[in-house]
Design a protein around this motif. Structure first.
Motif, PDB file in Angstrom:
ATOM      1  N   ASN A  65       0.838  -1.383  -0.091  1.00  0.00           N
ATOM      2  CA  ASN A  65       0.042  -0.092  -0.021  1.00  0.00           C
ATOM      3  C   ASN A  65       0.674   1.319   0.022  1.00  0.00           C
ATOM      4  O   ASN A  65       0.411   2.346  -0.721  1.00  0.00           O
ATOM      5  CB  ASN A  65      -0.952  -0.002   1.203  1.00  0.00           C
ATOM      6  N   SER A 138      -6.083  -9.402   9.539  1.00  0.00           N
ATOM      7  CA  SER A 138      -6.307  -9.073   8.389  1.00  0.00           C
ATOM      8  C   SER A 138      -7.208  -7.715   8.449  1.00  0.00           C
ATOM      9  O   SER A 138      -7.204  -6.758   7.907  1.00  0.00           O
ATOM     10  CB  SER A 138      -6.590  -9.992   7.284  1.00  0.00           C
ATOM     11  N   ARG A 139      -8.465  -8.120   9.250  1.00  0.00           N
ATOM     12  CA  ARG A 139      -9.289  -7.003   9.449  1.00  0.00           C
ATOM     13  C   ARG A 139      -8.739  -5.729   9.991  1.00  0.00           C
ATOM     14  O   ARG A 139      -8.955  -4.479   9.577  1.00  0.00           O
ATOM     15  CB  ARG A 139     -10.448  -7.587  10.431  1.00  0.00           C
ATOM     16  N   CYS A 141      -5.751  -4.678  10.002  1.00  0.00           N
ATOM     17  CA  CYS A 141      -4.710  -4.095   9.096  1.00  0.00           C
ATOM     18  C   CYS A 141      -5.413  -3.356   8.012  1.00  0.00           C
ATOM     19  O   CYS A 141      -5.044  -2.236   7.552  1.00  0.00           O
ATOM     20  CB  CYS A 141      -4.072  -5.455   8.391  1.00  0.00           C
ATOM     21  N   GLY A 142      -6.624  -4.063   7.668  1.00  0.00           N
ATOM     22  CA  GLY A 142      -7.409  -3.006   6.425  1.00  0.00           C
ATOM     23  C   GLY A 142      -7.857  -1.952   7.035  1.00  0.00           C
ATOM     24  O   GLY A 142      -8.056  -0.822   6.342  1.00  0.00           O
ATOM     25  N   GLN A 143      -8.303  -1.893   8.269  1.00  0.00           N
ATOM     26  CA  GLN A 143      -8.874  -0.721   9.016  1.00  0.00           C
ATOM     27  C   GLN A 143      -7.891   0.407   9.114  1.00  0.00           C
ATOM     28  O   GLN A 143      -8.397   1.555   8.884  1.00  0.00           O
ATOM     29  CB  GLN A 143      -9.619  -1.362  10.449  1.00  0.00           C
TER      30      GLN A 143
END
Length: 319
Positions: A65, A138-139, A141-143
């Motif tokens: 990212n 992963s949740r 990290c995405g947030q």
């Protein structure tokens, strides 16, 4: 502001570009080479993280990212610089300048936020290794990435909107390669002392908060590393965050120098212009090279990718 035409301008003229045709060609070729290398190296990281299963973890998700933001960041300034380098007309419209200014700042702040999240990730991985996978899901990290983008794109809205409402007078000359806040405020017919103070405060808050978070994270990281009994173990653990620490030092050091100083102290526009070019053009090229050359897992992933490509090419030729 005696001697300045009070007629409001709708465009700006860049004067930082070389005047001689030979120098324009050299500048264009050099800038194009840097841009292509920056795109290829950052896209290479994104591609490797996507296709290599061993890189499917939060650390490399954040890195991909960061590379994506760097791709968009350089694409905000360099394509326009390439067009202006060989053009007789060195102008940019007021609207285009404001849009460029917004994306330069929004993408820059987004990159700062992602670097801060990467420091948090390294802190969890080294200081809480047993709970790392439970915490850095992963949740989450995405947030964190979503918050980085949201914060990055919301942060400069007030300052850029304020600048867009100012009146800019002739001579409408910007001694810079792209639209930056200091040269623009210098051209304003209206009193900009308040916006300079507000922008300085906002910039310092954002930069210092990120720096403090990174410093605190690495203080805990270094403390944890020093408790490792073997020198080899300390070196191996520190190598996982050495690339990030190098990029953070380059990034925040330049950023603090550029936007963490009062306008009154910015006496040499030539020097500030060089620092801006280093921050906006050179650092995005160095970042992927640092991560690729200093990171063992990235080098191994690149080697495996090239091996698969070579094998596929050999099979196609044999067939």
């Amino acid at each position: 502001m005696n001697g300045i035409n009070k007629t409001t301008t709708s465009y700006f003229v860049f004067i930082a570009y070389p005047e001689r045709w030979e120098l324009q060609i050299i500048f264009f070729i050099l800038l194009l080479a840097i841009y292509i290398l920056t795109l290829l190296s950052n896209i290479n990281i994104i591609f490797l993280v996507k296709v290599e299963p061993r890189l499917h973890n939060p650390m490399y998700f954040l890195l991909s990212n960061f590379s994506l933001v760097e791709v968009f960041y350089t694409s905000t300034t360099i394509p326009k610089m390439l067009a202006l380098a060989l053009s007789v007309d060195k102008t940019i419209s007021f609207t285009a300048c404001i849009i460029q200014l917004y994306f330069v700042f929004s993408l820059g702040v987004t990159a700062d936020c992602i670097l801060t999240v990467m420091a948090f990730d390294r802190y969890l991985a080294i200081c809480n290794p047993l709970r790392y996978k439970c915490i850095m899901t992963s949740r989450l990290c995405g947030q964190l990435i979503a918050l980085s983008y949201l914060g990055g794109f919301l942060f400069p809205v007030l300052s850029v909107a304020w600048i867009s409402r100012l009146s800019f007078c002739f001579p409408n000359i910007i001694d810079q390669f792209f639209c930056d806040i200091a040269p623009l405020l210098k051209l304003s017919c209206t009193n900009v002392s308040l916006i300079e103070v507000v922008f300085l405060i906002f910039s310092l808050i954002a930069i210092i908060c990120c720096i403090l978070f990174v410093v605190v994270s690495y203080s805990f990281i270094l403390s944890a590393i020093m408790r490792i009994p073997s020198a080899k173990g300390r070196q191996k653990t520190f190598s996982t965050c050495g690339s990030h620490l190098t990029v953070v030092t380059l990034y925040y050091g330049t950023l603090l120098f550029m936007y963490g100083r009062p306008a009154a102290s910015k006496t040499s526009f030539s020097f500030d212009k060089g620092i801006s070019v280093f921050y906006c053009i050179i650092i995005p090229l160095l970042n992927p090279l640092i991560y690729s050359l200093r990171n063992k897992e990235m080098k191994e992933a690149l080697r495996r990718a090239w091996s698969r490509k070579s094998m596929m090419t050999w099979r196609i030729q044999k067939w």
